[in-house]
Design a protein around this motif. Structure first.
Motif, PDB file in Angstrom:
ATOM      1  N   TYR A 211       0.828  -1.203   0.000  1.00 54.79           N
ATOM      2  CA  TYR A 211       0.000   0.000   0.000  1.00 54.79           C
ATOM      3  C   TYR A 211       0.863   1.254   0.000  1.00 54.79           C
ATOM      4  O   TYR A 211       0.560   2.238  -0.679  1.00 54.79           O
ATOM      5  CB  TYR A 211      -0.917  -0.031   1.218  1.00 54.79           C
ATOM      6  N   TYR A 212       1.980   1.212   0.753  1.00 56.72           N
ATOM      7  CA  TYR A 212       2.835   2.393   0.831  1.00 56.72           C
ATOM      8  C   TYR A 212       3.457   2.730  -0.523  1.00 56.72           C
ATOM      9  O   TYR A 212       3.669   3.903  -0.842  1.00 56.72           O
ATOM     10  CB  TYR A 212       3.928   2.196   1.890  1.00 56.72           C
ATOM     11  N   ALA A 213       3.741   1.708  -1.329  1.00 61.74           N
ATOM     12  CA  ALA A 213       4.320   1.966  -2.650  1.00 61.74           C
ATOM     13  C   ALA A 213       3.280   2.583  -3.585  1.00 61.74           C
ATOM     14  O   ALA A 213       3.589   3.481  -4.378  1.00 61.74           O
ATOM     15  CB  ALA A 213       4.861   0.672  -3.252  1.00 61.74           C
ATOM     16  N   VAL A 214       2.035   2.112  -3.483  1.00 65.65           N
ATOM     17  CA  VAL A 214       0.968   2.674  -4.312  1.00 65.65           C
ATOM     18  C   VAL A 214       0.743   4.141  -3.947  1.00 65.65           C
ATOM     19  O   VAL A 214       0.534   4.995  -4.816  1.00 65.65           O
ATOM     20  CB  VAL A 214      -0.340   1.866  -4.141  1.00 65.65           C
ATOM     21  N   ARG A 215       0.792   4.447  -2.667  1.00 64.26           N
ATOM     22  CA  ARG A 215       0.642   5.841  -2.230  1.00 64.26           C
ATOM     23  C   ARG A 215       1.777   6.706  -2.774  1.00 64.26           C
ATOM     24  O   ARG A 215       1.552   7.842  -3.197  1.00 64.26           O
ATOM     25  CB  ARG A 215       0.626   5.917  -0.703  1.00 64.26           C
ATOM     26  N   MET A 216       2.997   6.166  -2.748  1.00 71.97           N
ATOM     27  CA  MET A 216       4.131   6.924  -3.273  1.00 71.97           C
ATOM     28  C   MET A 216       3.949   7.194  -4.762  1.00 71.97           C
ATOM     29  O   MET A 216       4.200   8.307  -5.249  1.00 71.97           O
ATOM     30  CB  MET A 216       5.434   6.152  -3.033  1.00 71.97           C
ATOM     31  N   ILE A 217       3.496   6.197  -5.501  1.00 66.05           N
ATOM     32  CA  ILE A 217       3.266   6.377  -6.935  1.00 66.05           C
ATOM     33  C   ILE A 217       2.214   7.451  -7.173  1.00 66.05           C
ATOM     34  O   ILE A 217       2.383   8.331  -8.033  1.00 66.05           O
ATOM     35  CB  ILE A 217       2.837   5.045  -7.590  1.00 66.05           C
ATOM     36  N   GLY A 218       1.128   7.397  -6.407  1.00 69.26           N
ATOM     37  CA  GLY A 218       0.081   8.408  -6.565  1.00 69.26           C
ATOM     38  C   GLY A 218       0.605   9.809  -6.327  1.00 69.26           C
ATOM     39  O   GLY A 218       0.307  10.741  -7.079  1.00 69.26           O
TER      40      GLY A 218
END
Length: 577
Positions: free
Chosen positions: A519-526
């Motif tokens: 989830y943290y990686a998806v947030r970073m991408i966003g």
């Protein structure tokens, strides 16, 4: 075209194409239907010689000319669409075949395409015109036909490359739906889709307009034509260094880095590129990134360092970046990249008493000293060591690493970092996997100590030691976070995408459908996709200019980024990768 007798069918088509531009008003009501069908054929069968041999190029050239010079005809029926389709047809048929390109030039397509490139209609037609001209300029047989307009073509392509994103935002993306040009909306979405789809396609087309403009410049630069004109503006070179391709656009686009590399092969190009600290820093960022085009950034810096006239202007900036890459082995088909970097950095290091060496910044001198010590002196010492002694040093380094790990677990981060440094000083250079882990662990310590620069440096060294390069997942994530702290959104996004790619590939085929994305990686991408939105700068400029009059009303223009659920953001990220 469905005529069973092919000879009769071809004769009919040839006659129709010859007279299509002179149809009476009563006869051209359905002309757009004919041209759009020809476009579909050109898109799906660009290597089919039937239509090129029957006069399609002359027909399309005539239609573009009529569109430009007969405004009354242009606004009748749906003729406004015709110039776009006509230029697209020319570009599609000249994309792969030099013989079709030669036939197109003989048919006189260059002058009408130049009219569209000059902006006689809009950015939509400029996009397909610069694409077609780029294809024609790519072939030896047809380059000179475009070079007849050399100075104008180069200046127009430079202006388009620098300003097209802002232009497209101002005249389309930043406009309310009701004020957008209808035929632009229809071309972008094929008549299906609302503002969100229009915005998404406008992003794609604006980037293509920029990339194809740079490609057209490449065609001249690779022949050492107009180099002085291209290098004349430092502002353009600065813009060029910020036009990233690779991960952030697509695998076929090289952005501005390829043109910069071509310029660096020429004396005049190196002289002008080296004058801009901003350009050099951007080249350094690319060379120390996980972008597919990392090698091009390294190539540029090596060419500048090998030239005595530009070496000492570049080495002040580049050393701190390149010293992190000296243990890099291969990138793609390039072998021993780290060795080439080492030779370029320390080529005159033996002459330490020279005035130029003494005048270098102390940080640069320390970087050169570290390069010399690691790659020359230490390797020389280890080369004469016995296998037993090297193995003994390896065992000792593992014991020290265990101590470092215990310090880290106990929260003694500074002491852990010092121990990892001790490990690296002991562990022989040949044990690359162990050294990569040590650098990665020390990078994590620096990140926790809020020292992003040193975290980036160590994570980069770990990624250079990984096999293949840039495949150490922990280091990618650490560096992505460090780049985020420094607000380097492009670099952070690329590392995060690469991190996800490595994590996905590490799963077995049977479990691939159950891969869980952190989830943290998806947030970073966003977050980083929003920061790297191609119209971000244009939007900020528009906001600044309208705030003066108190008329600014917040329009994010980022509906495809901030309103989508994280699953959709990830889908977009995977498409980029």
């Amino acid at each position: 075209m469905k005529e069973r007798d092919s000879s009769i069918g071809k004769t009919s088509i040839k006659e129709y194409l010859k007279g299509i531009s002179s149809l009476d008003d009563d006869d051209d009501d359905d002309l757009i239907l004919v041209v759009s069908e020809l476009w579909k054929i050109a898109m799906t069968r660009p290597d089919d010689e039937d239509l090129p041999s029957l006069g399609i190029f002359q027909c399309m050239a005539d239609l573009i000319g009529k569109s430009i010079h007969d405004k009354e005809w242009l606004i009748k029926n749906q003729n406004i669409y015709i110039p776009y389709y006509a230029a697209h047809i020319i570009g599609s048929y000249t994309m792969n075949e030099a013989r079709f390109a030669a036939l197109a030039v003989e048919s006189g397509v260059v002058p009408p395409l130049m009219e569209l490139l000059r902006g006689e209609m809009s950015w939509v037609e400029q996009r397909v015109a610069v694409r077609a001209l780029g294809h024609l300029a790519s072939y030896e047989e047809t380059f000179e036909a475009v070079a007849v307009f050399e100075e104008e073509v180069v200046e127009l392509a430079m202006r388009l490359a620098s300003s097209c994103l802002e232009d497209v935002y101002n005249v389309f993306v930043g406009m309310p739906k009701r004020k957008r040009v209808d035929y632009h909306c229809n071309l972008l979405t094929r008549g299906v889709g609302g503002a969100e789809k229009e915005n998404r396609k406008a992003e794609e087309w604006a980037r293509q307009l920029q990339c194809w403009s740079v490609h057209l410049l490449n065609c001249f630069a690779v022949k050492e034509r107009s180099l002085g004109l291209i290098c004349k503006s430092q502002d353009f070179l600065k813009d060029l260094s910020e036009m990233w391709g690779g991960v952030l656009v697509n695998h076929t686009s090289t952005g501005g880095i390829e043109l910069l590399r071509i310029l660096c092969y020429a004396k005049i190009g190196r002289a002008n590129v080296s004058k801009s600290k901003h350009v050099i820093e951007n080249l350094c960022r690319i060379s120390r990134s996980s972008d597919d085009l990392q090698y091009m950034g390294i190539d540029c810096l090596l060419l500048l360092l090998k030239d005595p006239d530009t070496r000492y202007e570049v080495i002040e900036v580049a050393t701190s970046y390149l010293v992190d890459l000296i243990e890099l082995k291969n990138i793609g088909n390039r072998k021993n990249v780290g060795e080439a970097i080492t030779r370029a950095l320390v080529c005159d290091y033996n002459y330490q008493n020279s005035k130029k060496i003494k005048n270098l910044d102390h940080v640069v001198q320390r970087g050169l000293q570290e390069t010399w010590g690691l790659k020359i002196e230490r390797r020389r010492r280890e080369k004469v060591m016995t296998s037993e002694k090297l193995m003994g040093k390896r065992v000792i380094s593992k014991l020290v690493k265990q101590q470092a790990n215990r310090k880290f677990s106990a929260g003694e981060i500074e002491e852990a970092a010092a121990k990892y440094t001790e490990c690296l000083e002991i562990c022989p250079l040949r044990y690359r996997t162990e050294r990569a882990a040590m650098y990665s662990n020390r990078a994590r310590c620096h990140l926790l100590l809020n020292d992003p620069d040193r975290a980036i440096s160590d994570a980069t060294r770990a990624l250079c030691l990984s096999c293949p390069p840039n495949s150490h997942a922990n280091s990618l994530w650490i560096r992505s976070q460090a780049y985020d702290i420094k607000e380097m959104a492009k670099e952070s996004l690329m590392d995060c995408l690469m991190f996800l790619n490595v994590c996905t590939k590490s799963k077995s085929t049977a479990d691939s459908f159950r891969v869980r994305i952190p989830y943290y990686a998806v947030r970073m991408i966003g977050k980083q996709m929003e920061s790297t939105w191609i119209f971000r700068d244009a939007r900020l400029k528009a906001k600044e200019s309208t705030e003066i009059n108190g008329k600014w009303r917040e329009k994010s223009g980022l509906s495809t980024i901030i309103e989508e659920p994280f699953a959709k953001q990830l889908e977009r990220a995977n498409n980029l990768w």
